[in-house]
Motif scaffolding. Structure first.
Motif, mmCIF file in Angstrom:
data_model
loop_
_atom_site.group_PDB
_atom_site.id
_atom_site.type_symbol
_atom_site.label_atom_id
_atom_site.label_comp_id
_atom_site.label_asym_id
_atom_site.label_seq_id
_atom_site.Cartn_x
_atom_site.Cartn_y
_atom_site.Cartn_z
ATOM 1 N N ASP A 1 56.389 8.595 -12.574
ATOM 2 C CA ASP A 1 57.686 9.030 -13.080
ATOM 3 C C ASP A 1 57.524 9.548 -14.499
ATOM 4 N N VAL A 2 58.038 10.767 -14.716
ATOM 5 C CA VAL A 2 57.952 11.406 -16.016
ATOM 6 C C VAL A 2 59.368 11.669 -16.518
ATOM 7 N N ARG B 1 57.438 12.292 -21.523
ATOM 8 C CA ARG B 1 56.499 11.155 -21.533
ATOM 9 C C ARG B 1 56.526 10.454 -20.188
ATOM 10 N N ASN B 2 55.440 9.785 -19.862
ATOM 11 C CA ASN B 2 55.380 8.968 -18.662
ATOM 12 C C ASN B 2 56.196 7.710 -18.874
ATOM 13 N N LEU B 3 56.853 7.263 -17.819
ATOM 14 C CA LEU B 3 57.598 6.013 -17.891
ATOM 15 C C LEU B 3 56.681 4.868 -17.471
ATOM 16 N N ASN B 4 56.773 3.779 -18.171
ATOM 17 C CA ASN B 4 56.021 2.580 -17.786
ATOM 18 C C ASN B 4 56.767 1.893 -16.654
ATOM 19 N N GLN B 5 56.001 1.367 -15.715
ATOM 20 C CA GLN B 5 56.662 0.727 -14.570
ATOM 21 C C GLN B 5 56.408 -0.733 -14.520
#
Length: 146
Positions: free
Chosen positions: A107-108, A142-146
Motif C-alpha cells: 500500500d502506497v 510513501r509506503n504505508l507500514n502494515q
C-alpha cells in the motif's frame, strides 16, 4: 451582505464539500451531477498541465479509470472563498487529498495539497462547477507500514 449572498456562499461550500464526500466514496455518477455538461477540468502538477478534460462524459470516463486504481480516498477541505455575481461565481478552495494505491503488493499513500480555482453557474435551481483548475502544489508519496 444580503441573505441571498449568504445562502449562495453556503450552497457553494456545500458543492465543494459534496465533491469531496462523493469522490471519497467513489460515487462517480453523483460527482458528475456537480458539474455542467460542458465542464472544463484542468490539472497542473509541478507547474505542468497533466490533464485537460472537456465535457461531463469525458470526465466521468477519466474519473472511473482513476478510481479503479485507488483503494482509498480521503479528502479534507480547507479555506473556500467565493465572489458571486448574479448567477455566476468564482471560487478559490484548498484541499488535502490522500490516496492509497497498491503497488507491487504494498500500500502506497500519496498525499496531495491542492488549490482549486473554480467558475460556478447557478443552473436549474442549483450551483454547478463549470470550470475547475486543480493545482497540485505539494505531492508526497510513501509506503504505508502494515
Amino acid at each position: 451582505m444580503t441573505l441571498e449572498t449568504l445562502r449562495a456562499k453556503e450552497e457553494l461550500r456545500d458543492l465543494i464539500d459534496a465533491y469531496a464526500y462523493l469522490g471519497d466514496e467513489k460515487k462517480i455518477p453523483e460527482v458528475m451531477d456537480l458539474f455542467t455538461q460542458d465542464i472544463n477540468y484542468k490539472v497542473y502538477m509541478g507547474g505542468n498541465l497533466v490533464a485537460d478534460v472537456l465535457g461531463r462524459e469525458n470526465m466521468e470516463k477519466d474519473f472511473n479509470v482513476h478510481a479503479a486504481l485507488v483503494k482509498t480516498y480521503f479528502t479534507m477541505n480547507g479555506q473556500h472563498t467565493v465572489k458571486i455575481d448574479g448567477n455566476t461565481a468564482t471560487g478559490l478552495s484548498f484541499s488535502q487529498l490522500k490516496m492509497i494505491r497498491e503497488v507491487e503488493g504494498q500500500d502506497v499513500l500519496t498525499d496531495y495539497s491542492v488549490k482549486y480555482e473554480d467558475n460556478y453557474v447557478f443552473q436549474d435551481g442549483k450551483w454547478l462547477i463549470k470550470d475547475r483548475i486543480g493545482y497540485f502544489m505539494i505531492i508526497e508519496t510513501r509506503n504505508l507500514n502494515q
